[in-house]
Write a protein that holds these residues in place. Sequence first.
Motif, mmCIF file in Angstrom:
data_model
loop_
_atom_site.group_PDB
_atom_site.id
_atom_site.type_symbol
_atom_site.label_atom_id
_atom_site.label_comp_id
_atom_site.label_asym_id
_atom_site.label_seq_id
_atom_site.Cartn_x
_atom_site.Cartn_y
_atom_site.Cartn_z
ATOM 1 N N GLY A 1 8.200 30.419 -7.619
ATOM 2 C CA GLY A 1 8.324 29.096 -8.222
ATOM 3 C C GLY A 1 7.211 28.175 -7.774
ATOM 4 O O GLY A 1 6.640 27.423 -8.574
ATOM 5 N N ALA A 2 6.867 28.241 -6.483
ATOM 6 C CA ALA A 2 5.767 27.423 -5.962
ATOM 7 C C ALA A 2 4.435 27.829 -6.579
ATOM 8 O O ALA A 2 3.511 27.021 -6.661
ATOM 9 N N ALA A 3 4.349 29.103 -7.024
ATOM 10 C CA ALA A 3 3.125 29.598 -7.657
ATOM 11 C C ALA A 3 3.084 29.304 -9.149
ATOM 12 O O ALA A 3 2.145 29.700 -9.842
ATOM 13 N N GLY A 4 4.125 28.635 -9.662
ATOM 14 C CA GLY A 4 4.125 28.218 -11.057
ATOM 15 C C GLY A 4 4.948 29.058 -12.003
ATOM 16 O O GLY A 4 4.929 28.827 -13.212
ATOM 17 N N ILE A 5 5.692 30.043 -11.491
ATOM 18 C CA ILE A 5 6.538 30.875 -12.349
ATOM 19 C C ILE A 5 7.914 30.232 -12.439
ATOM 20 O O ILE A 5 8.610 30.084 -11.436
ATOM 21 N N GLU A 6 8.326 29.875 -13.630
ATOM 22 C CA GLU A 6 9.592 29.169 -13.801
ATOM 23 C C GLU A 6 10.758 30.107 -14.084
ATOM 24 O O GLU A 6 11.883 29.832 -13.719
ATOM 25 N N GLY A 7 10.521 31.209 -14.777
ATOM 26 C CA GLY A 7 11.579 32.168 -15.057
ATOM 27 C C GLY A 7 11.818 32.301 -16.549
ATOM 28 O O GLY A 7 11.328 31.492 -17.330
#
Length: 220
Positions: free
Chosen positions: A104-110
Motif C-alpha cells: 500500500g505504501a508503494a502505491g498498490i491499492e488492491g
Amino acid sequence: MLLLAVDTATPAVTVALHDGESVLAESNQVDARRHGELLLPSVDKVLAEAGLKLEALTGIVVGVGPGPYTGLRVGLVTASTFATVLGIPVHGLCTLDGLAYAAGAAGIEGPFTVATDARRKEVYWARYEDPRTRVGEPAVDRPADIAERVAGVPAVGQGARLYPEVFPDAREPEHQSAAALAALAAERLAAGAEFLPATPLYLRRPDAQVPKNYKVVTPQ
C-alpha cells in the motif's frame, strides 16, 4: 509508544523502531542462512541510530509467519525473550500482512496477492482486497494449483518473482519490511485491535524430522 519490530519469517532479516507516528531507524538484510547471526546486531544497530536503549521500549512487534521452520523461530524467540525480560507486551502479526501494508505504501491499492517463497516449489500466499484487508487465511500451495485464483491481479513478495508464469504482474516490495510491520502495529494499537500470539504460523511440518526407523541402542 516505542515499538521494536522484527521479522525473520522470510530470507529478509528486518528490524525497525517506531514511535507510534514514524519510523526512527531500520535495518534490512537478505540472507536466508544467517537469521541467527544477523538479528541481534541489527537490533543493536537500530537502537544506536535512534540513540535509545532497549529499556525504553514499550512493546515488541514480531512477524509470526508463515515461514520456514528455523528462520521463523529466530525472530519469535528473540521477540518473546525481549518482552519477558523487559516486562512489555509482544504483538504478533502475520508476515504477509506486513508485506501487504508495505504494498500500500508503494502505491498498490488492491486487490492483489502476496506470495513468499515456501521452498519445495511452493509459496505461502494470501489475497488482499486492500493493504489492510486480507481475504481468508494464509495458505501454502504449488503456484500452478492457485493460478486461476490469483489471475488478473498484481502480486508482491519473493514468491511472485520466482514464478512469473503464475504471477506475471509482480511488483515491489519483494521482501518483508519491519518498518511496515511496525507501522501496521502502531495503527492497530491506536485502534484497539487484537493481535496474534507470538507463536509460529507454520502451515506445514518442518523440513527436519526425526527418522522413523532409527536404531535404538540399549546400554549393556
